[in-house]
Design an enzyme around this catalytic site. Structure first.
Site, short mmCIF file in Angstrom:
data_model
loop_
_atom_site.label_atom_id
_atom_site.label_comp_id
_atom_site.label_asym_id
_atom_site.label_seq_id
_atom_site.Cartn_x
_atom_site.Cartn_y
_atom_site.Cartn_z
N HIS A 33 0.83 -1.21 0.00
CA HIS A 33 0.00 0.00 0.00
C HIS A 33 0.86 1.27 0.00
CE1 HIS A 33 -3.77 2.22 1.05
NE2 HIS A 33 -2.89 3.07 1.56
N GLU A 34 1.75 1.36 0.97
CA GLU A 34 2.54 2.60 1.10
C GLU A 34 3.51 2.76 -0.07
OE1 GLU A 34 1.44 4.71 3.13
OE2 GLU A 34 0.21 3.34 4.35
N HIS A 36 1.79 4.46 -2.84
CA HIS A 36 1.78 5.92 -2.63
C HIS A 36 3.14 6.51 -3.00
CE1 HIS A 36 -2.08 6.67 -0.73
NE2 HIS A 36 -1.88 5.81 0.25
N GLU A 56 -4.75 7.61 -3.32
CA GLU A 56 -5.17 6.34 -2.73
C GLU A 56 -5.37 5.27 -3.81
OE1 GLU A 56 -5.05 5.77 0.38
OE2 GLU A 56 -6.33 4.04 0.81
MG MG Z 1 -3.40 5.23 1.81
#
Ligand code: MG
Length: 496
Positions: free
Chosen positions: A261-262, A265, A291
């Site tokens: 997830h990160e 980003h 996101e």
């Molecule tokens: Mg996020």
């Protein structure tokens, strides 16, 4: 234009200084440093605010705006001026006394919320919440809006998107999700998710997570991977983007999920064009699109069969126990398991958005003034029962679970679901553009999706508004359709 760019660069440097102070606060700062750090952050924030509101003191920006109006200035230059004006106007409309009151209130409210949650007592938080809602309604009034005051708050995170548009998209989603969840629960057998738990030495978990992030294309010479209680990504420049993750000794996938997830980003931040640093062309377009980058890697790629066809043998080699005993097919079923639960941050791909819908419906009504803050626990519990089908035993596991409202973040929650909807829409477009995408991913060629995202999304900065960007990249304005199709396809048959 050169003068404007120089000023924007100074403003961005101050924002980076603040981001660095905040990163350090979360990752390295000793406990006793909190007060001194808060003062430092307040000072830098104040300087940032002053620089921004004085950006047009010599009318440079106003003159450039005239050039945009008369079409003397077009394309990227026009975007730079228009978007800077947008940020300047918003900042200018909020008097300093108001900004200070909001900052002081939310900083106190955060501590009150922590206490209320610990004590499991909504009543303790209620007076603060009342005050924050009042201030946010005031903010909406000061900023201005056409239809709903919630528009003004949403606009800060997802520029141009209206409450009406979000409501339409979310209602469509709800009409699909609620019956879909019931149907899934009625047919699925029990999945023993404990089979992938074990004992995973932290040092080896760190190595594996680093390997995954680097494989995705995270440039460790232009970023860092650290640890914090709540994983996050921050960036000071495309040459220095940082992520944090978190570890549980018995649950490897806990850290892998947050790393995917990160890193999603961080790839966005590293993929912004350095030559545009500080200007709107060198900034991420919105929280929703941000996101979408994290969710696309975490879910659309990172919970899919092709990705694990490549990675699973490596995972099994690094952690023979227990993964040698778990065939890939079973592993995929476990990581894609759907179970309604009370806590948003632990929710699966299907139920996650129901958690967001609940928050969106409540905060929209709070800001529009149609519900009273004191009724929140009852409203919350009823919605959880209706949408997720489970009872809420107490406020700690219910209305008090998230920090957002205590920090004054109204209009933020919807961007989580927008991220999921955009991710599915983008992934479908990527599959159309790259017919052998699954095969490439299964070979471990993760540069294929990364480079596509870099060209289509990252390198564009704020060149187009979020909805316009989606239309350009996918051929359609944002819709919930791709996400619902994605879930149907995934759960119609066993994922492997
Ligand atoms: Mg996020």
């Amino acid at each position: 234009m050169a003068r404007l760019k120089e000023r924007l660069s100074d403003i961005a440097q101050l924002a980076s200084v603040n981001a660095l102070l905040e990163w350090d606060q979360e990752v390295l700062m000793p406990a006793k440093g909190a007060d001194a750090r808060a003062a430092a952050i307040a000072l830098v924030s104040g300087l940032h605010h002053q620089k921004l509101i004085s950006i047009d003191d010599d009318k440079t920006l106003s003159l450039l705006r005239k050039d945009v109006e008369t079409k003397k200035l077009k394309g990227e230059g026009a975007v730079m001026v228009t978007d800077t004006w947008r940020a300047y106007e918003r900042e200018r409309k909020l008097p300093e006394a108001f900004v200070r009151e909001l900052a002081e209130t939310t900083s106190k409210a955060h501590l009150v919320w922590v206490e209320a949650r610990r004590a499991n007592e909504f009543k303790r938080f209620l007076p603060m919440l009342r005050k924050i809602v009042k201030l946010k309604r005031k903010e909406a009034e000061l900023v201005g809006f056409k239809k709903s005051p919630y528009d003004a708050l949403l606009d800060a995170f997802e520029p141009g998107l209206t409450t009406e548009e979000v409501t339409t998209m979310f209602d469509d989603l709800k009409d699909f999700l609620v019956p879909f969840l019931k149907q899934l629960q009625s047919v699925k057998g029990k999945t023993d998710t404990k089979r992938i738990l074990g004992t995973f030495p932290l040092e080896r978990q760190r190595d594996f997570n680093r390997f995954v992030a680097e494989k995705m294309g995270f440039d460790t010479a232009a970023g860092r991977i650290d640890e914090s209680v709540h994983p996050f990504t921050t960036s000071f420049h495309p040459s220095d983007a940082r992520i944090t993750t978190r570890y549980k000794a018995h649950d490897l996938m806990y850290s892998v999920g947050s790393t995917l997830h990160e890193t999603g980003h961080a790839l966005y931040e590293q993929g912004l064009r350095a030559e545009h640093f500080g200007t709107p062309l060198g900034e991420a377009v919105s929280l929703g699109v941000h996101e979408s980058q994290s969710r696309l890697w975490e879910n659309n790629i990172g919970k899919g069969a092709p990705f694990w066809k490549y990675l699973y043998p490596k995972l099994q080699a690094a952690f023979p126990e227990p993964f040698r005993q778990v065939p890939l097919k079973d592993f995929l079923r476990i990581v894609n398991n759907v179970t309604p639960s009370l806590i948003r941050t632990e929710a699966d791909e299907v139920t996650y958005n129901l958690h967001i819908l609940i928050r969106f419906e409540i905060e929209r009504e709070l800001i529009e003034g149609s519900i009273d803050p004191k009724d929140l626990p009852a409203i919350w519990n009823e919605k959880v029962k209706t949408y997720l089908g489970i009872p809420v035993p107490d406020d700690r596991l219910g209305v008090l679970q998230d920090t957002h409202w205590s920090q004054g973040l109204f209009g933020y929650f919807p961007t989580y679901t927008l991220g999921n909807l955009y991710a599915a829409q983008l992934y479908a477009a990527m599959e159309r553009a790259i017919p052998n995408l699954s095969k490439e991913i299964a070979k471990g060629a993760l540069s294929v999706p990364r480079e596509w995202l870099r060209d289509q999304i990252h390198a564009k900065g704020k060149r187009y508004a979020p909805a316009e960007l989606m239309k350009r990249v996918t051929g359609e304005y944002p819709t919930s359709r791709y996400f619902t199709e994605y879930l149907k396809a995934k759960y119609a048959a066993p994922v492997a």
